[in-house]
Design a protein around this motif. Structure first.
Motif, PDB file in Angstrom:
ATOM      1  N   SER A  75       8.036  17.929  32.500  1.00 37.86           N
ATOM      2  CA  SER A  75       8.472  16.550  32.256  1.00 37.86           C
ATOM      3  C   SER A  75       9.935  16.359  32.607  1.00 37.86           C
ATOM      4  N   ARG A  76      10.686  17.454  32.618  1.00 39.02           N
ATOM      5  CA  ARG A  76      12.119  17.391  32.935  1.00 39.02           C
ATOM      6  C   ARG A  76      12.417  17.750  34.385  1.00 39.02           C
ATOM      7  N   GLY A  77      11.363  17.853  35.185  1.00 34.77           N
ATOM      8  CA  GLY A  77      11.542  18.112  36.607  1.00 34.77           C
ATOM      9  C   GLY A  77      11.819  19.552  36.958  1.00 34.77           C
ATOM     10  N   LYS A  78      11.582  20.471  36.027  1.00 31.97           N
ATOM     11  CA  LYS A  78      11.817  21.888  36.284  1.00 31.97           C
ATOM     12  C   LYS A  78      10.543  22.551  36.793  1.00 31.97           C
ATOM     13  N   SER A  79      10.710  23.647  37.510  1.00 34.20           N
ATOM     14  CA  SER A  79       9.544  24.375  38.008  1.00 34.20           C
ATOM     15  C   SER A  79       8.904  25.163  36.868  1.00 34.20           C
ATOM     16  N   ILE A  80       7.595  25.314  36.928  1.00 32.55           N
ATOM     17  CA  ILE A  80       6.879  26.053  35.895  1.00 32.55           C
ATOM     18  C   ILE A  80       6.029  27.138  36.550  1.00 32.55           C
ATOM     19  N   SER A  81       5.647  28.123  35.749  1.00 33.47           N
ATOM     20  CA  SER A  81       4.838  29.220  36.255  1.00 33.47           C
ATOM     21  C   SER A  81       4.010  29.796  35.114  1.00 33.47           C
ATOM     22  N   PHE A  82       3.169  30.757  35.458  1.00 36.75           N
ATOM     23  CA  PHE A  82       2.356  31.398  34.430  1.00 36.75           C
ATOM     24  C   PHE A  82       3.231  32.218  33.480  1.00 36.75           C
ATOM     25  N   GLY A  83       4.455  32.496  33.900  1.00 34.94           N
ATOM     26  CA  GLY A  83       5.378  33.221  33.032  1.00 34.94           C
ATOM     27  C   GLY A  83       5.729  32.459  31.769  1.00 34.94           C
ATOM     28  N   HIS A  84       5.551  31.140  31.790  1.00 40.13           N
ATOM     29  CA  HIS A  84       5.809  30.343  30.593  1.00 40.13           C
ATOM     30  C   HIS A  84       4.944  30.800  29.414  1.00 40.13           C
ATOM     31  N   LEU A  85       3.737  31.255  29.712  1.00 41.99           N
ATOM     32  CA  LEU A  85       2.804  31.622  28.643  1.00 41.99           C
ATOM     33  C   LEU A  85       3.244  32.869  27.883  1.00 41.99           C
ATOM     34  N   VAL A  86       3.998  33.739  28.538  1.00 46.65           N
ATOM     35  CA  VAL A  86       4.419  34.978  27.878  1.00 46.65           C
ATOM     36  C   VAL A  86       5.869  34.912  27.387  1.00 46.65           C
ATOM     37  N   HIS A  87       6.587  33.897  27.796  1.00 42.58           N
ATOM     38  CA  HIS A  87       8.009  33.813  27.421  1.00 42.58           C
ATOM     39  C   HIS A  87       8.230  33.863  25.906  1.00 42.58           C
ATOM     40  N   PRO A  88       7.459  33.110  25.092  1.00 37.36           N
ATOM     41  CA  PRO A  88       7.673  33.189  23.634  1.00 37.36           C
ATOM     42  C   PRO A  88       7.411  34.586  23.073  1.00 37.36           C
ATOM     43  N   PHE A  89       6.500  35.363  23.702  1.00 42.69           N
ATOM     44  CA  PHE A  89       6.265  36.735  23.252  1.00 42.69           C
ATOM     45  C   PHE A  89       7.536  37.566  23.426  1.00 42.69           C
ATOM     46  N   GLN A  90       8.286  37.277  24.474  1.00 45.63           N
ATOM     47  CA  GLN A  90       9.476  38.055  24.807  1.00 45.63           C
ATOM     48  C   GLN A  90      10.709  37.623  24.027  1.00 45.63           C
ATOM     49  N   THR A  91      10.668  36.428  23.465  1.00 42.87           N
ATOM     50  CA  THR A  91      11.882  35.884  22.843  1.00 42.87           C
ATOM     51  C   THR A  91      11.751  35.659  21.337  1.00 42.87           C
ATOM     52  N   ILE A  92      10.771  34.871  20.917  1.00 41.25           N
ATOM     53  CA  ILE A  92      10.684  34.509  19.489  1.00 41.25           C
ATOM     54  C   ILE A  92       9.258  34.710  18.961  1.00 41.25           C
ATOM     55  N   PHE A  93       8.660  35.845  19.277  1.00 45.22           N
ATOM     56  CA  PHE A  93       7.276  36.105  18.879  1.00 45.22           C
ATOM     57  C   PHE A  93       7.071  35.947  17.373  1.00 45.22           C
ATOM     58  N   ALA A  94       7.853  36.682  16.577  1.00 43.89           N
ATOM     59  CA  ALA A  94       7.685  36.651  15.123  1.00 43.89           C
ATOM     60  C   ALA A  94       7.890  35.247  14.568  1.00 43.89           C
ATOM     61  N   LYS A  95       8.872  34.536  15.122  1.00 45.45           N
ATOM     62  CA  LYS A  95       9.171  33.192  14.628  1.00 45.45           C
ATOM     63  C   LYS A  95       8.000  32.242  14.897  1.00 45.45           C
ATOM     64  N   THR A  96       7.408  32.325  16.088  1.00 41.88           N
ATOM     65  CA  THR A  96       6.286  31.425  16.394  1.00 41.88           C
ATOM     66  C   THR A  96       5.093  31.701  15.487  1.00 41.88           C
ATOM     67  N   ILE A  97       4.875  32.969  15.178  1.00 40.52           N
ATOM     68  CA  ILE A  97       3.772  33.331  14.287  1.00 40.52           C
ATOM     69  C   ILE A  97       4.013  32.756  12.890  1.00 40.52           C
ATOM     70  N   PHE A  98       5.235  32.890  12.392  1.00 39.56           N
ATOM     71  CA  PHE A  98       5.554  32.413  11.053  1.00 39.56           C
ATOM     72  C   PHE A  98       5.550  30.895  11.002  1.00 39.56           C
TER      73      PHE A  98
END
Length: 207
Positions: A75-98
């Protein structure tokens, strides 16, 4: 007019991005059907297989968060990829679960109180994963609270925006689900634009 402009913005964002948008939606759908396929829960008796499906699905929450972030970036005109799906696992996994746990718990408690308050609160909390994209430093409780504050005065707008897609959803049913390959990304990017719109208003008020 307000809703048509949001949908128009979504269509503009999706130009040239339909293939990746559909791919992300399809891959996410496949991933979330795997636990049920692997554990094959009993249809009639609750067992360990059912528990395994619930827990595995819950642990896959970061994928949902990553998909939401993809819609926002698109929506902000940025490129997207399948890497978006794993990014939260790499950065804030525990936080998203909680965050997912707290959100589900709060909605359950409100729904147990009365059905209608539960529905209203679901709209209050609907911007939680979006806010995580822009404010990852917030604690799980803070990000949920921020969603509630941001949606104050906008819950009705979100409800009406959803209603404007009723015809599209019926089309998805008539096409035996095939139409949802385009409809779900369309709706999702529209709500990403909705988030950006109310976020700007919210930040202006609290500047």
């Amino acid at each position: 007019m307000y809703y048509s402009k949001l949908r128009a913005k979504a269509r503009e964002s999706l130009k040239g991005n339909w293939l990746i948008a559909i791919g992300l939606f399809v891959l996410t759908t496949i991933i979330f059907t795997l636990p049920d396929f692997i554990f094959n829960p009993n249809e009639y008796d609750f067992s360990w297989r059912d528990v395994a499906v619930i827990l595995t699905t819950w642990l896959l929450t970061p994928i949902t968060v990553g998909l939401t972030w993809a819609w926002i970036d698109m929506s902000r005109g940025k490129s997207i990829s399948f890497g978006h799906l794993v990014h939260p696992f790499q950065t804030i996994f525990a936080k998203t679960i909680f965050v997912s746990f707290l959100q589900g718990l709060f909605l359950l408690l409100w729904t147990l109180l009365f059905i209608v308050p539960g529905i209203i609160k679901s709209f209050s909390y609907m911007m939680t994963f979006y806010i995580l994209r822009d404010r990852p430093e917030l604690s799980p409780l803070e990000v949920i609270t921020e969603s509630r504050k941001m949606m104050n005065g906008h819950k009705g707008e979100a409800f009406v925006l959803g209603l404007t897609f009723i015809g599209w959803l019926l089309l998805g049913v008539v096409t035996l689900g095939i139409g949802f390959l385009w409809i779900v990304p369309y709706i999702s990017v529209t709500f990403a634009h909705f988030y950006d719109t109310i976020r700007e208003e919210y930040e202006a008020k609290h500047a």
